[in-house]
Design a protein around this motif. Sequence first.
Motif, PDB file in Angstrom:
ATOM      1  N   SER A  38      59.017 163.617  -3.153  1.00  0.00           N
ATOM      2  CA  SER A  38      58.331 163.905  -4.291  1.00  0.00           C
ATOM      3  C   SER A  38      59.103 164.879  -5.129  1.00  0.00           C
ATOM      4  N   ILE A  39      58.960 164.777  -6.355  1.00  0.00           N
ATOM      5  CA  ILE A  39      59.954 165.463  -7.228  1.00  0.00           C
ATOM      6  C   ILE A  39      59.273 166.853  -7.753  1.00  0.00           C
ATOM      7  N   LEU A  40      59.984 167.857  -7.479  1.00  0.00           N
ATOM      8  CA  LEU A  40      59.398 169.193  -7.743  1.00  0.00           C
ATOM      9  C   LEU A  40      59.641 169.626  -9.017  1.00  0.00           C
ATOM     10  N   GLN A  41      60.707 169.458  -9.460  1.00  0.00           N
ATOM     11  CA  GLN A  41      61.422 169.849 -10.779  1.00  0.00           C
ATOM     12  C   GLN A  41      62.667 169.063 -11.461  1.00  0.00           C
ATOM     13  N   GLY A  42      62.499 169.263 -12.469  1.00  0.00           N
ATOM     14  CA  GLY A  42      63.872 168.449 -13.045  1.00  0.00           C
ATOM     15  C   GLY A  42      64.162 169.050 -14.217  1.00  0.00           C
ATOM     16  N   ARG A  43      65.453 168.613 -15.019  1.00  0.00           N
ATOM     17  CA  ARG A  43      65.639 169.302 -16.018  1.00  0.00           C
ATOM     18  C   ARG A  43      66.859 168.666 -16.565  1.00  0.00           C
ATOM     19  N   ILE A  44      67.069 168.298 -17.872  1.00  0.00           N
ATOM     20  CA  ILE A  44      68.300 167.544 -18.366  1.00  0.00           C
ATOM     21  C   ILE A  44      68.819 168.613 -19.488  1.00  0.00           C
ATOM     22  N   GLU A  45      70.045 169.030 -19.475  1.00  0.00           N
ATOM     23  CA  GLU A  45      70.630 169.815 -20.711  1.00  0.00           C
ATOM     24  C   GLU A  45      71.613 169.142 -21.270  1.00  0.00           C
ATOM     25  N   PHE A  46      72.029 169.129 -22.503  1.00  0.00           N
ATOM     26  CA  PHE A  46      73.266 168.595 -23.114  1.00  0.00           C
ATOM     27  C   PHE A  46      74.136 169.622 -23.349  1.00  0.00           C
ATOM     28  N   ILE A  47      75.470 169.351 -22.766  1.00  0.00           N
ATOM     29  CA  ILE A  47      76.500 170.346 -23.077  1.00  0.00           C
ATOM     30  C   ILE A  47      77.578 169.657 -23.565  1.00  0.00           C
ATOM     31  N   GLN A  48      77.945 170.155 -24.872  1.00  0.00           N
ATOM     32  CA  GLN A  48      78.968 169.118 -25.458  1.00  0.00           C
ATOM     33  C   GLN A  48      78.823 167.778 -25.540  1.00  0.00           C
ATOM     34  N   SER A  49      77.353 167.539 -25.995  1.00  0.00           N
ATOM     35  CA  SER A  49      76.865 166.135 -26.031  1.00  0.00           C
ATOM     36  C   SER A  49      77.188 165.310 -24.622  1.00  0.00           C
ATOM     37  N   ASN A  50      77.373 166.105 -23.506  1.00  0.00           N
ATOM     38  CA  ASN A  50      77.144 165.260 -22.310  1.00  0.00           C
ATOM     39  C   ASN A  50      75.830 165.639 -21.626  1.00  0.00           C
ATOM     40  N   ALA A  51      75.336 164.721 -21.022  1.00  0.00           N
ATOM     41  CA  ALA A  51      74.048 165.387 -20.360  1.00  0.00           C
ATOM     42  C   ALA A  51      74.511 165.797 -18.717  1.00  0.00           C
ATOM     43  N   ILE A  52      73.795 166.835 -18.511  1.00  0.00           N
ATOM     44  CA  ILE A  52      73.667 167.296 -17.059  1.00  0.00           C
ATOM     45  C   ILE A  52      72.410 167.420 -16.581  1.00  0.00           C
ATOM     46  N   GLY A  53      72.063 166.936 -15.572  1.00  0.00           N
ATOM     47  CA  GLY A  53      70.513 166.923 -15.001  1.00  0.00           C
ATOM     48  C   GLY A  53      70.488 167.641 -13.817  1.00  0.00           C
ATOM     49  N   THR A  54      69.437 168.299 -13.671  1.00  0.00           N
ATOM     50  CA  THR A  54      69.257 168.902 -12.034  1.00  0.00           C
ATOM     51  C   THR A  54      67.849 168.251 -11.818  1.00  0.00           C
ATOM     52  N   LEU A  55      67.541 167.998 -10.377  1.00  0.00           N
ATOM     53  CA  LEU A  55      66.399 167.438 -10.064  1.00  0.00           C
ATOM     54  C   LEU A  55      66.158 167.909  -8.737  1.00  0.00           C
TER      55      LEU A  55
END
Lengths: 340, 220
Positions: A293-310
């Motif tokens: 089950s997915i509890l939380q997720g987020r995507i951030e763009f840093i210097q136009s590169n994506a970083i995701g946490t899940l």
Amino acid sequence: MSQIELKNVSVTFEQKRTTINAVKDVSLSIEKGEIFGIVGLSGAGKSTLVRTINGLQQPTTGEVTVSGVEINKANKSQLAQARKKIGFIFQNFNLINNRTIAQNIGFALTAGGYPEKQQPEKIDQLLALVGLQDRKANYPAQLSGGQKQRVGIARALANDPDILLCDEATSALDLETAEEIITILKDINERLHITIVFITHQLEVAKNLFDRVAVMENGELVEQTTAYKLFADPQSDMAKRLVNRFLDDELPDEVRFKLRKSNGRFLSLKYHGDDSLDPVITEIAGTAGVDISILQGRIEFIQSNAIGTLGIFITGEPQAINQAVRLFHEKVDGVEEDEQ
Amino acid sequence: MSETITILQENLGQALWETFEMVVISGIIGVVLGTLLGLVLYYYSNPLFSPRAAVNNVVGFIINAVRSFPFLILMIVLIPFAKLVAGDPYTPMGGAVSLSVAAVPFFARIAESSFAEIDQGVIEAARSTGAGFFLIFSDVLFPEALPSLIRGIVLTIISLIGYSAMVGTIGAGGIGNLAIQFGYNRYETGVLISVIVILVIIVQIIQWIGDRLAVHYTRG
């Protein structure tokens, strides 16, 4: 040689009973035209460090060289000369309250030896740059915080500096206004190729603005990296703390408590670039025979590169769970297990 | 009653002029030299300029020493000095000498605190433009401290009017002297009351003007 070079800079404040080591043996080089961030909690020594660059603070030991001039050895007139080419923007704007906006900028121009007669024209140009042409005759108290900071920027740019030092320049502003100021600074950096050194404790500033970044803790430089790497792969404890707080991948205590009661394991996944995690999750769930089950997720763009946490929670047979965790370690860039 | 009016008609104009002379001369000297001394104290104590405890302590000590004199005693001690400077110590000019000596250290402390109240960040911003001290004084310290300096000037002038009555008693003239000579020594209560009323009005007017100016120079 880099435009700004700090070599083993330490600043110690001797007080009656105590000695405060505000900056401890910091060395760093900042190249012409880059936007260099210094992040850390308040009291980490960032402000003291940046003040050694324009000689507002002399280092106790170490060397500071800016555009080839040794700031720590410069005499009064050399220092005044160097300061004309180093703009400074402050958290609290620090405008002269009883002087108009035009007079505030005129002051910096006069300090830089700009001819009195040509000042009105230059003041107009500078105010146009920050979008405040119509506020010339106003006093600072009549302006909003964001507008005051724009005047601060115009003043800092008065003598066509090579370097702009920003000390928590957006920290007294609301998020939206801070974004505006950052856009202006980025634009100035691109158009005028001015080197920007930006201190902040707000990490969200870093993701849009910085090329490179240094992390300070208790007066020491604990990490120096690119903005993307800081978020994607922080090394020092301080950087991890700052980034984790920003990406907010800690679960709320209430959720944590509930999970502790059920059989399963919590994993925090971090992925870089544009890889989507979904196929990986369904694939692993299928192979290992577990429920995810997915509890939380987020995507951030840093210097136009994506970083995701899940944040995911795996349930099933203990054997199967172990296998799933192993697979995640193989297939995902960053996996952190929560001990619960 | 008619005698009161006669005395006032004959002496009031002269007395007012003498008080005016004493207060204006000592006020100007006090404000100018006091501002300079206050600036010295500020300059040598502010870490953004040139902190030198030794200079600060010496100047501070002298200021405190002069200020410790009760004015009555300072005035008597300064009689020989007033003679040297003004020729005759028992004239408004002579009186202005001791008033000035009292006003300078008084205003020096006022000026020092007016400068010290200025936000250190504004000074830091000024320093980081590379500006020298004189430019910072004329364009930052002066405008930022002006409202507070004006309030200090009002305070000084009103104190000087009070002190001028004291120099009046040893012969320097002025409105205080009028009150003592006629109102007190010759039991002309009417003169005494008139002088008090005039002083109350003058002080009110000065305070009102000062407040208006201070507000005017606080911009925004």
